[in-house]
Design an enzyme around this catalytic site. Sequence first.
Site, PDB file in Angstrom:
ATOM      1  N   GLU A   1      -0.157  -0.305  14.993  1.00 43.81           N
ATOM      2  CA  GLU A   1      -1.051   0.836  14.730  1.00 43.81           C
ATOM      3  C   GLU A   1      -1.987   1.085  15.906  1.00 43.81           C
ATOM      4  OE1 GLU A   1      -4.852   2.030  12.024  1.00 43.81           O
ATOM      5  OE2 GLU A   1      -3.352   0.759  11.056  1.00 43.81           O
TER       6      GLU A   1
ATOM      7  N   SER B   1       1.567  -5.858   2.706  1.00 42.73           N
ATOM      8  CA  SER B   1       2.955  -5.897   3.193  1.00 42.73           C
ATOM      9  C   SER B   1       3.829  -6.820   2.355  1.00 42.73           C
ATOM     10  CB  SER B   1       2.961  -6.369   4.656  1.00 42.73           C
ATOM     11  OG  SER B   1       2.289  -7.615   4.783  1.00 42.73           O
TER      12      SER B   1
ATOM     13  N   CYS C   1       0.860  -1.168   0.000  1.00 39.85           N
ATOM     14  CA  CYS C   1       0.000   0.000   0.000  1.00 39.85           C
ATOM     15  C   CYS C   1       0.907   1.233   0.000  1.00 39.85           C
ATOM     16  CB  CYS C   1      -0.907  -0.001   1.233  1.00 39.85           C
ATOM     17  SG  CYS C   1      -0.021   0.090   2.809  1.00 39.85           S
TER      18      CYS C   1
END
Length: 298
Positions: free
Chosen positions: A130, A275, A12
């Site tokens: 995160e 990823s 991403c």
Amino acid sequence: MEITIDKNSGYCFGVEFAIKMAEDEMETSDKLYCLGDIVHNDMEVKRLSAKGLEVIDREALRELSNCKVLIRAHGEPPETYKTAIENNIELIDASCPVVLKLQHRVKTSFDKMQREDGQIVIYGKKGHAEVIGLTGQTLEKAIVVMEDKDLDKIDFEKPVTLFSQTTKSTKGFYSLKEKIEQRILAAKGSLEEVDFTANDSICRQVSNREPQLNRFSKENDIIIFVSGKKSSNGRALYEVCKSQNDRSYFVENEDEIDPNWFKSNDRVGICGATSTPMWLMEQVKDFLTAMASDKAVV
């Protein structure tokens, strides 16, 4: 055997940006530390380690001084920035802009909930990098919810504001939203606007991959899903493939591929997580091409 790599798979924007920052910095720096694995893919971590990127944890960070430390795309809690200032550490901040925006929204909502005696609820995996950054915006008071049993941590008599880890499933988020609404209704007898606010904070670059993978999995006879085993996003997207194509296989690299999975006339689709580096999927394709040419597939 026809082999195709899914053009929508791979990094991403946030991960690609972080890796580019790390590589650029290592061209001019003798030493660069990274707070946690830069990406949940061991193959890429090893590649960058060979270039001089050393992975550390938060405990090690507190012992460092007068050096450079990369913050990966997942973002970090305020405590990390405080430690950096105290220890004269230069931070190379590669936090994803989507994550930074979400951190700001969570902090603003938390301040509001403090005034209204409410609660911040985060749909995500406890301990995920995160999520640690997000709960840090709430003085660690946010309630992290992943499964139905976690709902028992919430006081449904009080206002609730819901956010999501950016890489979670859209379907899972809206299922959770509905369950919270039902619990509030059961507890209070009504559901007013002030009782519950749901913020769909899932990154669309990630969530859009689900319908894309649905199509890709149906278009091919067999799916080779390439991902690091630590990647929660990888596991979720693999399940999307598996739901559409029983002949879907999860591998970390080409060493885990079994030639017995294949038939000579198969259409093989290679895809991966946010990823998963493109070079790794191309490496898998090269392996399969060589395998087919060696007539290892019957």
